[in-house]
Design a protein around this motif. Sequence first.
Motif, PDB file in Angstrom:
ATOM      1  N   THR A  88     -32.450 169.778 127.485  1.00 56.33           N
ATOM      2  CA  THR A  88     -32.219 168.935 128.662  1.00 56.33           C
ATOM      3  C   THR A  88     -32.329 169.777 129.926  1.00 56.33           C
ATOM      4  OG1 THR A  88     -29.834 169.312 128.533  1.00 56.33           O
ATOM      5  CG2 THR A  88     -30.705 167.356 127.404  1.00 56.33           C
ATOM      6  N   PHE A 115     -39.051 161.687 128.984  1.00 65.62           N
ATOM      7  CA  PHE A 115     -38.106 162.143 127.977  1.00 65.62           C
ATOM      8  C   PHE A 115     -38.833 162.370 126.655  1.00 65.62           C
ATOM      9  CE2 PHE A 115     -35.208 159.911 130.917  1.00 65.62           C
ATOM     10  CZ  PHE A 115     -34.224 160.892 131.061  1.00 65.62           C
ATOM     11  N   PHE A 149     -38.799 159.339 133.142  1.00 66.68           N
ATOM     12  CA  PHE A 149     -37.562 159.676 133.841  1.00 66.68           C
ATOM     13  C   PHE A 149     -37.636 159.149 135.265  1.00 66.68           C
ATOM     14  CE2 PHE A 149     -35.813 162.791 136.929  1.00 66.68           C
ATOM     15  CZ  PHE A 149     -34.462 162.595 136.691  1.00 66.68           C
ATOM     16  N   THR A 177     -35.512 166.058 128.705  1.00 67.93           N
ATOM     17  CA  THR A 177     -36.835 166.222 129.324  1.00 67.93           C
ATOM     18  C   THR A 177     -37.336 167.655 129.198  1.00 67.93           C
ATOM     19  OG1 THR A 177     -35.893 166.818 131.480  1.00 67.93           O
ATOM     20  CG2 THR A 177     -36.271 164.474 131.064  1.00 67.93           C
TER      21      THR A 177
END
Length: 508
Positions: free
Chosen positions: A64, A103, A109, A187
């Motif tokens: 992340t 993502f 996103f 992501t």
Amino acid sequence: MTRARTALAVAGAVLLAGGCTVANSGSAAGADTLQIVLPEEPPTLEPCDASLTATGRVVRSNITEPLAEREPETGKLEPKLATGWRQTSPTTWRFTLREGVTFHDGTAFDAKDAAFSVSRTLDSGIECNVDGYVFGDSEVTAKAADGSTLEVTTGKPDPILPLRLSFVEMVPTGTDTGSRVREPVGTGPYRIDTWNQGINLRLARYAGYWGKAPDYAAALYTWRAEGSVRAAMISSGEADIAVGLAPADGAGDHAVEYPNNETSYLRMDAGKPPLDDLRVRRAVNYAIDRKGLVASVFAGLGKPAGQLVPDGVTGYDPDIRAWPHSMKRARALIGEARADGVPVDTKITIIGRNGIYPKAAEAMEAVQHGLREAGLNVEVKMLDVNAWTEYLLRPFPEDAGPTLLQAQHGNQAGDAAFTMEQIYGSKGAQSSYGTPGLDRRIARAERAAGRDRQERFAEALAHQGEEVVRDAVLAHMKGIIALAPRVSYQPNPASGDEMRLAAVHPAD
């Protein structure tokens, strides 16, 4: 409060004649797979707990990503999933989000995901560690102004809000808001491939990553509690990177020392007798031989310390020195307390954590020896990370007597705000005790900016060390990382808490 209680299972090491082979280490992973061995398995990969070391060094900037990211070498806040930000009013900030980001599940996103991620971290009831550690009791509201613009409003002016938000990892809107997730969707440059609990965790390079693709197609994490085993895995070619080593672990020429921004300390239950008596807390500090601890147990990998933040962090006060070792003063203070009816014979338990740093148990045994010599009744209980976390975060176990918690704090953000409120504030997520006077000093410092901010936090740290004495700060630490010849990586002060896989490259 719901907490992940995943059992921590560590696969055993199998030593074979002529070399060291570790069962299920993934030694046949291939040249395009980076192999990392850690002291402990993460209890969860929940992004909102990424400020916890065991979770953060796997999750942050790998699985992340946040809106902005502080560069450990420079201290500067750099764009990540936000390309820029500006303050539009004393309590409002606007963030322009990066376009073309997806993502790992392929969804785009946008600002709705960003607003959701902030809300989930701060207001979902999961009681994320990031919430208490970074935001304290701050009132923060996030909303999508449009698809690529996030507007964040605070209850009172916050001069370092972008820095705080750098600890909020972005997740999609469908992420569970009722409990921690074990395998998050992010992501980052890597996605979760397989997690064999107790054996290994494999991350695979995400083909749709918005940024530059990392060099390695995959990363394989394994966990071994013994530092000597981790070091041997480097020597035998079974791992490329091993962290949390001690000089005695035998990494040899593979070892690299670095300042890791961590400070080791003991948190006192200052609200419970006999630790509720200031004389006893001061006696604890006098009874600990910090120089001896650093020289022997830590093998020189540290420097005796008197405050929880190291040099380079806003608020650090160079005039705060480590407590001197004086058994005479310690015994005198315990004697005074005893004469006034303080129950100094009450058993105090040191709650230690296996693997928190090299020779963690030996360090607590050395502390125990000093405290017993001073006249206190002290026992040591070493726990694995899951059980230890129950004592770290509120609400604390109700049936525990007075405790000294073995802990370590790394301020990667570079501002004492990320130390003071959560650890010393009366309602801090990791605080066992606070005072109105210290709360007021912390609040004043958090509202300040520039040089005034530095002076106010320094004042709060000095007040804590002189008048409150909630802790026995031990040492500012150094770390050892071991690197195999085939990889190139430059450790930095944040490497103990986050290891960006994209910064690891094949050696020339």
